[in-house]
Design a protein around this motif. Structure first.
Motif, PDB file in Angstrom:
ATOM      1  N   VAL A 257       0.854  -1.189   0.000  1.00 36.65           N
ATOM      2  CA  VAL A 257       0.000   0.000   0.000  1.00 36.65           C
ATOM      3  C   VAL A 257       0.889   1.237   0.000  1.00 36.65           C
ATOM      4  N   GLU A 258       0.281   2.355  -0.308  1.00 35.80           N
ATOM      5  CA  GLU A 258       0.994   3.631  -0.232  1.00 35.80           C
ATOM      6  C   GLU A 258       0.052   4.655   0.370  1.00 35.80           C
TER       7      GLU A 258
ATOM      8  N   HIS B 140      -7.627  -6.751   3.877  1.00 35.26           N
ATOM      9  CA  HIS B 140      -6.696  -6.552   2.765  1.00 35.26           C
ATOM     10  C   HIS B 140      -5.254  -6.681   3.285  1.00 35.26           C
ATOM     11  N   ILE B 141      -4.400  -7.382   2.536  1.00 31.55           N
ATOM     12  CA  ILE B 141      -2.994  -7.506   2.932  1.00 31.55           C
ATOM     13  C   ILE B 141      -2.284  -6.196   2.611  1.00 31.55           C
ATOM     14  N   MET B 142      -1.754  -5.557   3.663  1.00 35.37           N
ATOM     15  CA  MET B 142      -1.071  -4.274   3.502  1.00 35.37           C
ATOM     16  C   MET B 142       0.441  -4.446   3.394  1.00 35.37           C
ATOM     17  N   ALA B 143       0.982  -5.493   4.031  1.00 29.91           N
ATOM     18  CA  ALA B 143       2.431  -5.701   4.011  1.00 29.91           C
ATOM     19  C   ALA B 143       2.737  -7.156   4.327  1.00 29.91           C
ATOM     20  N   ARG B 144       3.888  -7.583   3.845  1.00 27.93           N
ATOM     21  CA  ARG B 144       4.411  -8.904   4.189  1.00 27.93           C
ATOM     22  C   ARG B 144       5.784  -8.685   4.819  1.00 27.93           C
ATOM     23  N   LEU B 145       5.932  -9.162   6.038  1.00 28.54           N
ATOM     24  CA  LEU B 145       7.207  -9.052   6.735  1.00 28.54           C
ATOM     25  C   LEU B 145       7.999 -10.327   6.509  1.00 28.54           C
TER      26      LEU B 145
ATOM     27  N   ILE C 106      -5.043   4.712   3.975  1.00 28.99           N
ATOM     28  CA  ILE C 106      -3.692   4.802   4.527  1.00 28.99           C
ATOM     29  C   ILE C 106      -3.303   6.277   4.568  1.00 28.99           C
ATOM     30  N   SER C 107      -3.114   6.808   5.762  1.00 30.50           N
ATOM     31  CA  SER C 107      -2.738   8.219   5.871  1.00 30.50           C
ATOM     32  C   SER C 107      -1.231   8.393   5.935  1.00 30.50           C
ATOM     33  N   THR C 108      -0.520   7.400   6.477  1.00 32.75           N
ATOM     34  CA  THR C 108       0.923   7.518   6.630  1.00 32.75           C
ATOM     35  C   THR C 108       1.573   6.148   6.460  1.00 32.75           C
ATOM     36  N   VAL C 109       2.648   6.106   5.705  1.00 30.70           N
ATOM     37  CA  VAL C 109       3.495   4.916   5.630  1.00 30.70           C
ATOM     38  C   VAL C 109       4.741   5.263   6.434  1.00 30.70           C
ATOM     39  N   MET C 110       5.036   4.463   7.428  1.00 28.12           N
ATOM     40  CA  MET C 110       6.086   4.818   8.385  1.00 28.12           C
ATOM     41  C   MET C 110       7.443   4.203   8.084  1.00 28.12           C
ATOM     42  N   LEU C 111       7.574   3.538   6.936  1.00 24.90           N
ATOM     43  CA  LEU C 111       8.855   2.950   6.551  1.00 24.90           C
ATOM     44  C   LEU C 111       9.370   3.614   5.291  1.00 24.90           C
ATOM     45  N   GLU C 112      10.664   3.739   5.202  1.00 21.84           N
ATOM     46  CA  GLU C 112      11.308   4.231   3.998  1.00 21.84           C
ATOM     47  C   GLU C 112      11.633   3.046   3.099  1.00 21.84           C
ATOM     48  N   VAL C 113      11.839   3.292   1.824  1.00 20.53           N
ATOM     49  CA  VAL C 113      12.212   2.223   0.897  1.00 20.53           C
ATOM     50  C   VAL C 113      13.499   1.572   1.388  1.00 20.53           C
TER      51      VAL C 113
END
Length: 170
Positions: free
Chosen positions: A5-6, A15-20, A108-115
């Motif tokens: 997501v972004e 909904h799957i937003m991320a996979r760790l 999604i209002s904020t993504v807290m990780l950088e690329v």
């Protein structure tokens, strides 16, 4: 970490937003299951040996202390088995948590990780901020002249700058 997501993305509940990266947790679960299985086998063998030794101790062939020592050893291995089974459950839970799903529908209002940045499962680290915008309350100042043109219940358009990446029309 693989973000799916972004900022500004609309997601539905589940909904799957991320996979760790769950490889470490998966390996820990496998290791703990193997240790539990080994402890189970050792407990069975110690129980069989303790039963035999108890019969011999009852007949005076061996000292009761020897039978007691074996029973204590069996009990210690049983506790190791329980600890290994608990570790396997914990690691399995961590594997499950490596898939991050939306707990509710929202934006999604904020993504807290950088690329390139890795999310940590221990300690837990926020990855995104998800907002439910299905119903919001907005308070605005209206001039007397503007107030004369609107009535309670009227629909209005509002631009909220800086709320998300792009301003939103409500």
């Amino acid at each position: 970490t693989h973000l799916l997501v972004e900022e500004g993305s609309r997601v539905e509940e589940g909904h799957i937003m991320a996979r760790l990266d769950g490889r470490t947790a998966s390996l820990a679960a496998s290791q703990a299951r193997a240790m539990a299985a080994a402890a189970r086998a050792q407990t069975r063998q110690l129980q069989t040996d303790a039963d035999r030794l108890n019969r011999l101790a009852e007949n005076g062939v061996v000292a009761q202390a020897e039978a007691d020592r074996l029973q204590s050893q069996r009990d210690a291995v049983r506790r190791q088995q329980e600890a290994s089974e608990a570790a396997a459950r914990l690691a399995g839970h961590q594997v499950t948590n490596s898939v991050v799903r939306a707990p509710f529908s929202g934006t999604i209002s904020t993504v807290m990780l950088e690329v390139g940045e890795m999310a940590s499962m221990m300690p837990l680290q926020p990855i995104v901020r998800l907002l439910d915008l299905s119903e919001i309350e907005v308070r605005v100042r209206v001039t007397d002249r503007g107030l004369a043109r609107i009535n309670e219940g009227d629909r209005v358009q509002a631009r909220i700058n800086g709320f998300l990446q792009n301003s939103q029309v409500l």
